[in-house]
Design a protein around this motif. Structure first.
Motif, PDB file in Angstrom:
ATOM      1  N   GLU A 108       0.923  -1.208   0.120  1.00  0.00           N
ATOM      2  CA  GLU A 108      -0.149   0.184   0.146  1.00  0.00           C
ATOM      3  C   GLU A 108       0.696   1.207   0.036  1.00  0.00           C
ATOM      4  N   ILE A 109       2.095   1.177   0.184  1.00  0.00           N
ATOM      5  CA  ILE A 109       3.100   2.213   0.186  1.00  0.00           C
ATOM      6  C   ILE A 109       3.039   2.800  -1.327  1.00  0.00           C
ATOM      7  N   ILE A 110       2.911   2.048  -2.456  1.00  0.00           N
ATOM      8  CA  ILE A 110       2.953   2.822  -3.495  1.00  0.00           C
ATOM      9  C   ILE A 110       1.714   3.520  -3.801  1.00  0.00           C
ATOM     10  N   PRO A 111       0.436   3.256  -3.751  1.00  0.00           N
ATOM     11  CA  PRO A 111      -0.653   4.065  -3.645  1.00  0.00           C
ATOM     12  C   PRO A 111      -0.343   5.283  -2.796  1.00  0.00           C
ATOM     13  N   TYR A 112       0.025   4.989  -1.537  1.00  0.00           N
ATOM     14  CA  TYR A 112      -0.112   6.105  -0.363  1.00  0.00           C
ATOM     15  C   TYR A 112       0.980   7.025  -1.175  1.00  0.00           C
ATOM     16  N   THR A 113       1.938   6.856  -1.574  1.00  0.00           N
ATOM     17  CA  THR A 113       3.110   7.878  -2.034  1.00  0.00           C
ATOM     18  C   THR A 113       2.736   8.430  -3.204  1.00  0.00           C
ATOM     19  N   LEU A 114       1.782   7.859  -4.141  1.00  0.00           N
ATOM     20  CA  LEU A 114       1.178   8.356  -5.215  1.00  0.00           C
ATOM     21  C   LEU A 114       0.289   9.456  -4.809  1.00  0.00           C
ATOM     22  N   ALA A 115      -0.555   9.304  -3.942  1.00  0.00           N
ATOM     23  CA  ALA A 115      -1.651  10.255  -3.593  1.00  0.00           C
ATOM     24  C   ALA A 115      -1.106  11.307  -2.957  1.00  0.00           C
ATOM     25  N   GLU A 116       0.030  11.082  -2.108  1.00  0.00           N
ATOM     26  CA  GLU A 116       0.860  12.236  -1.492  1.00  0.00           C
ATOM     27  C   GLU A 116       1.486  13.163  -2.437  1.00  0.00           C
ATOM     28  N   ASN A 117       2.005  12.568  -3.352  1.00  0.00           N
ATOM     29  CA  ASN A 117       2.893  13.152  -4.315  1.00  0.00           C
ATOM     30  C   ASN A 117       2.114  14.286  -5.083  1.00  0.00           C
ATOM     31  N   ALA A 118       0.718  13.829  -5.257  1.00  0.00           N
ATOM     32  CA  ALA A 118      -0.322  14.487  -6.060  1.00  0.00           C
ATOM     33  C   ALA A 118      -0.891  15.697  -5.317  1.00  0.00           C
ATOM     34  N   GLY A 119      -0.570  15.499  -3.999  1.00  0.00           N
ATOM     35  CA  GLY A 119      -1.204  16.652  -3.012  1.00  0.00           C
ATOM     36  C   GLY A 119      -2.424  16.309  -2.478  1.00  0.00           C
ATOM     37  N   LEU A 120      -2.935  14.869  -2.576  1.00  0.00           N
ATOM     38  CA  LEU A 120      -4.141  14.541  -2.064  1.00  0.00           C
ATOM     39  C   LEU A 120      -3.881  14.218  -0.444  1.00  0.00           C
ATOM     40  N   ASN A 121      -5.022  13.750   0.097  1.00  0.00           N
ATOM     41  CA  ASN A 121      -5.186  13.249   1.459  1.00  0.00           C
ATOM     42  C   ASN A 121      -4.779  11.655   1.179  1.00  0.00           C
ATOM     43  N   PRO A 122      -3.644  11.123   1.560  1.00  0.00           N
ATOM     44  CA  PRO A 122      -3.231   9.979   1.374  1.00  0.00           C
ATOM     45  C   PRO A 122      -4.028   8.663   1.888  1.00  0.00           C
ATOM     46  N   ILE A 123      -4.333   9.112   3.271  1.00  0.00           N
ATOM     47  CA  ILE A 123      -5.094   8.210   4.117  1.00  0.00           C
ATOM     48  C   ILE A 123      -6.302   7.915   3.333  1.00  0.00           C
ATOM     49  N   ALA A 124      -7.114   9.139   3.174  1.00  0.00           N
ATOM     50  CA  ALA A 124      -8.551   9.189   2.405  1.00  0.00           C
ATOM     51  C   ALA A 124      -8.555   8.244   1.390  1.00  0.00           C
ATOM     52  N   VAL A 125      -7.721   8.711   0.614  1.00  0.00           N
ATOM     53  CA  VAL A 125      -7.278   8.227  -0.874  1.00  0.00           C
ATOM     54  C   VAL A 125      -7.162   6.452  -0.907  1.00  0.00           C
ATOM     55  N   VAL A 126      -6.342   6.246  -0.110  1.00  0.00           N
ATOM     56  CA  VAL A 126      -5.912   4.671   0.024  1.00  0.00           C
ATOM     57  C   VAL A 126      -7.054   4.078   0.820  1.00  0.00           C
TER      58      VAL A 126
END
Length: 381
Positions: free
Chosen positions: A301-319
């Protein structure tokens, strides 16, 4: 090829030359398709694709040449020609200049007659070499760069120009293999081996201007030559270097598709799906195995978490949302960084080679296993 071009554009969209992705992506696909046999090849040797960088113009002027492009200019000394049709090309590794001994020496000349004799002998020596080259039918001569003495002197260039032989000097040693493979010739190390059967052929050899300099373009090469050249252009050195790196990245993407001809959804979709499947599998295990598989699943889950974080999104909510969508059976759901939502990646044409994901998982697992072996946590087998 269509999916490959789409995948190339996706890889180029993140770079400085993203506005030129629609031009570079088809060039990358065409270059790879030119050097491989799609029916049987399972790998691409990127050394068969020669990239020549020339300053001037824009990235839009980048072109694919089915033949050979030499960064060197043709010799213009004594009115040397710059265009030859139905070329017979010789690639030599010996020098067309007065010979030198293997050790230091001095020649003492006492009068003018001896000096004239030396000059006549040198002239005749060089003329004989040029005559043998012409006799073999050669009309284009490529000369490898020499580090010991001049590969060719002005007198030799004068004779070759009078014989209507196009001369290109200072061919780099690392380019010899590519030149031979493209032209179907053999490197000739001595004058005794300068024979017609060792010459390459081409339909046209010409010197063409590119920006502030010139290049030699050789086209109409034998159909058996599975090589290609790409002339990359740029308005300044920064853009030129970035275009070169971008094109190389695109070629690597196509190489992945040749090795393993499968595409999967991007945007973190494969990683979160693998995580879901491993988490379900771990529930059927017990003890240490269940713990390890669950840890592997969480790490994915680190991959989508990092992708969301780099896109300026809330990584916890997105994942969390991404996990819920995959639990409902939406296997292609991924992070759409442009819209900031979870969408179907295949519908958005966001795809990636399967080889990229499988290689990343294998290498990560092997790395962790190696670290654990070093720390004596598990027994080496």
């Amino acid at each position: 090829c269509t999916f490959a071009a789409v995948n190339c554009r996706e890889s180029l969209d993140k770079l400085v030359v993203s506005q030129y992705s629609s031009q570079l992506a088809p060039i990358a696909v065409d270059a790879v398709m030119r050097v491989v046999d799609p029916a049987k090849d399972t790998n691409v040797n990127l050394k068969d694709i020669k990239i020549v960088k020339k300053l001037g113009g824009t990235v839009e002027d980048t072109e694919l040449v089915e033949g050979l492009v030499l960064d060197q200019k043709a010799s213009h000394l004594a009115g040397g020609i710059t265009q030859v049709e139905k070329a017979k090309i010789g690639l030599i590794q010996f020098c067309i200049s007065p010979p030198k001994t293997d050790m230091e020496n001095q020649v003492i000349v006492s009068d003018y007659s001896q000096m004239d004799r030396i000059l006549r002998e040198e002239r005749q020596y060089i003329l004989d070499i040029c005559k043998k080259i012409k006799k073999a039918g050669c009309n284009v001569l490529l000369i490898q760069k020499s580090i010991l003495r001049d590969a060719v002197n002005e007198m030799a260039l004068h004779f070759l120009a009078k014989m209507k032989i196009l001369v290109v000097r200072d061919i780099e040693r690392e380019d010899i293999e590519f030149v031979c493979k493209t032209l179907g010739c053999r490197p000739i190390a001595s004058l005794d081996h300068f024979l017609p059967e060792h010459l390459g052929t081409a339909g046209l050899v010409e010197e063409v201007p590119t920006g502030t300099s010139k290049i030699v373009k050789i086209t109409g090469v034998p159909s058996t030559a599975r090589t290609v050249s790409v002339v990359v252009r740029g308005s300044n050195k920064l853009v030129l270097e970035e275009a070169d790196r971008s094109l190389h990245d695109a070629l690597c993407v196509i190489r992945c598709l040749v090795k393993n001809r499968a595409l999967i959804a991007g945007g973190g979709a494969p990683e979160i799906e693998v995580s879901q499947q491993l988490m379900a599998y771990s529930q059927g295990l017990t003890g240490m195995e269940s713990y390890c598989v669950r840890g592997f699943a969480e790490a994915m889950e680190i991959i989508p978490y990092t992708l969301a974080e780099n896109a300026g999104l809330n990584p916890i909510a997105v994942v969390t949302e991404l996990r819920n969508r995959h639990a409902k059976g939406e296997k292609n759901a991924g992070i759409n960084v442009r819209k900031g939502t979870i969408t179907d990646m295949l519908e958005e044409n966001v795809v990636q080679p399967l080889l990229v994901s499988t290689s990343a998982i294998k290498l990560a697992a092997e790395t962790v296993r190696s670290i654990m072996k070093v720390d004596d946590i598990i027994n080496a087998r």
